[in-house]
Design a protein around this motif. Structure first.
Motif, mmCIF file in Angstrom:
data_model
loop_
_atom_site.group_PDB
_atom_site.id
_atom_site.type_symbol
_atom_site.label_atom_id
_atom_site.label_comp_id
_atom_site.label_asym_id
_atom_site.label_seq_id
_atom_site.Cartn_x
_atom_site.Cartn_y
_atom_site.Cartn_z
ATOM 1 N N ALA A 148 0.815 -1.210 0.000
ATOM 2 C CA ALA A 148 0.000 0.000 0.000
ATOM 3 C C ALA A 148 0.853 1.267 0.000
ATOM 4 N N CYS A 149 2.156 1.114 0.117
ATOM 5 C CA CYS A 149 3.078 2.262 0.100
ATOM 6 C C CYS A 149 3.685 2.506 -1.279
ATOM 7 N N LEU A 150 3.339 1.694 -2.254
ATOM 8 C CA LEU A 150 4.066 1.727 -3.522
ATOM 9 C C LEU A 150 3.555 2.759 -4.513
ATOM 10 N N GLY A 151 2.236 2.882 -4.650
ATOM 11 C CA GLY A 151 1.656 3.631 -5.754
ATOM 12 C C GLY A 151 2.205 5.027 -5.961
ATOM 13 N N ILE A 152 2.179 5.858 -4.934
ATOM 14 C CA ILE A 152 2.736 7.210 -5.056
ATOM 15 C C ILE A 152 4.184 7.267 -4.565
ATOM 16 N N PRO A 153 4.475 6.855 -3.325
ATOM 17 C CA PRO A 153 5.850 7.030 -2.829
ATOM 18 C C PRO A 153 6.918 6.325 -3.658
ATOM 19 N N ALA A 154 6.760 5.030 -3.870
ATOM 20 C CA ALA A 154 7.806 4.279 -4.569
ATOM 21 C C ALA A 154 7.876 4.634 -6.042
ATOM 22 N N MET A 155 6.721 4.837 -6.686
ATOM 23 C CA MET A 155 6.755 5.189 -8.105
ATOM 24 C C MET A 155 7.325 6.588 -8.315
ATOM 25 N N SER A 180 13.687 11.283 5.019
ATOM 26 C CA SER A 180 12.922 10.389 5.893
ATOM 27 C C SER A 180 11.454 10.337 5.490
ATOM 28 N N SER A 181 11.081 11.089 4.467
ATOM 29 C CA SER A 181 9.687 11.105 4.024
ATOM 30 C C SER A 181 9.355 9.817 3.283
ATOM 31 N N ALA A 182 8.082 9.633 2.974
ATOM 32 C CA ALA A 182 7.659 8.421 2.274
ATOM 33 C C ALA A 182 8.387 8.264 0.949
ATOM 34 N N VAL A 183 8.431 9.338 0.151
ATOM 35 C CA VAL A 183 9.130 9.287 -1.132
ATOM 36 C C VAL A 183 10.635 9.274 -0.919
ATOM 37 N N GLY A 184 11.110 10.143 -0.052
ATOM 38 C CA GLY A 184 12.548 10.263 0.175
ATOM 39 C C GLY A 184 13.193 8.975 0.651
ATOM 40 N N HIS A 185 12.491 8.204 1.466
ATOM 41 C CA HIS A 185 13.035 6.949 1.969
ATOM 42 C C HIS A 185 13.275 5.965 0.831
ATOM 43 N N TYR A 186 12.336 5.938 -0.125
ATOM 44 C CA TYR A 186 12.529 5.084 -1.301
ATOM 45 C C TYR A 186 13.588 5.669 -2.228
ATOM 46 N N ALA A 187 13.566 6.991 -2.426
ATOM 47 C CA ALA A 187 14.535 7.625 -3.321
ATOM 48 C C ALA A 187 15.956 7.379 -2.842
#
Length: 268
Positions: free
Chosen positions: A64-71, A94-101
């Protein structure tokens, strides 16, 4: 946008969709983009392409974390090109996107510097592979970046707030011929840019909206994420979980800014 992402099992299919997909574990993108209802529900009907097969090694909360943050992270790192051996500054590491980036940049061979807002968030960013963090609340970001890069600046910036990050460029945070990739801003009106710095340092600005990726970029992100998930190369952070009936509490948790990681809803 809340309620855009989710994960679950396909319950029914429409005309033209193979019945073999019934029972398939999937994750969802753009669940509420240009629709009145989204994923904060027991069921959602979507075009087939928006339900992506989920590797068995990934649970629904992580999916459920993939659609916006990971993409978003995937596209941001893709737009930087070859980053092997380069230094990348991730704003809001440390943000949702930043953690994946940060994770994707490290996988791509880069050294990552990340901005954070607290010691707890610094620990979270370091866990994603960030080499050094800068507390933007207490430290002069551009100055610290130059200190960490022997005065040169970073090769690239992944930016969540263009309105503030663009102000770092005249102070040398981004090296000549560097690239800033932006996916958001706290000020959506007109934002002045330091044209002389951009011109004389040959700096590139790249922007994108994750809801509106070109089909080729969308498919590339999906493929990359599927491969990474299947090989267990991404870590996910679910900061808080709420029951669907407590959706107001979930929104309040997000708005508080205190949760490190993603906030997800669990269905009954």
């Amino acid at each position: 946008m809340p309620h855009s992402d989710g994960a679950g099992v396909i319950d029914m299919v429409g005309d033209g969709v193979p019945s073999s997909r019934i029972g398939e574990r999937v994750w969802i993108w753009n669940g509420q983009w240009q629709r009145p209802m989204g994923t904060a529900a027991e069921y959602i009907a979507l075009p087939e392409a928006q339900a992506v097969r989920l590797p068995v090694t990934t649970d629904f909360a992580a999916a459920a974390c993939l659609g916006i943050p990971a993409m978003t992270a995937c596209q941001a790192i893709h737009l930087l090109g070859d980053i092997s051996g380069k230094t990348v500054l991730v704003i809001g590491a440390s943000s949702a996107v930043g953690h994946y980036a940060a994770q994707l940049a490290v996988i791509g061979g880069a050294e990552v510097i990340g901005t954070v807002g607290s010691a707890e968030k610094a620990r979270h960013a370091l866990g994603a592979g960030v080499k050094t963090t800068i507390n933007y609340k207490t430290e002069p970001v551009a100055q610290r970046v130059k200190e960490l890069t022997a005065g040169r600046g970073v090769d690239a910036i992944v930016d969540m707030d263009f309105s503030s990050t663009i102000q770092l460029l005249p102070d040398g945070a981004l090296a000549p011929h560097g690239t800033l990739v932006g996916y958001g801003s706290n000020a959506y009106g007109d934002t002045p840019v330091p044209f002389r710095t951009l011109l004389f340092s040959s700096i590139s600005l790249r922007f994108f909206l994750v809801y509106d990726l070109a089909p080729v970029d969308r498919q590339m992100a999906i493929k990359n994420l599927t491969d990474l998930l299947a090989n267990g190369r991404l870590s996910h952070t679910v900061g808080a979980r709420f029951a669907l009936d407590d959706i107001a509490g979930a929104h309040e948790a997000v708005e508080s800014g205190k949760v490190v990681g993603n906030v997800v809803l669990d269905l009954p």
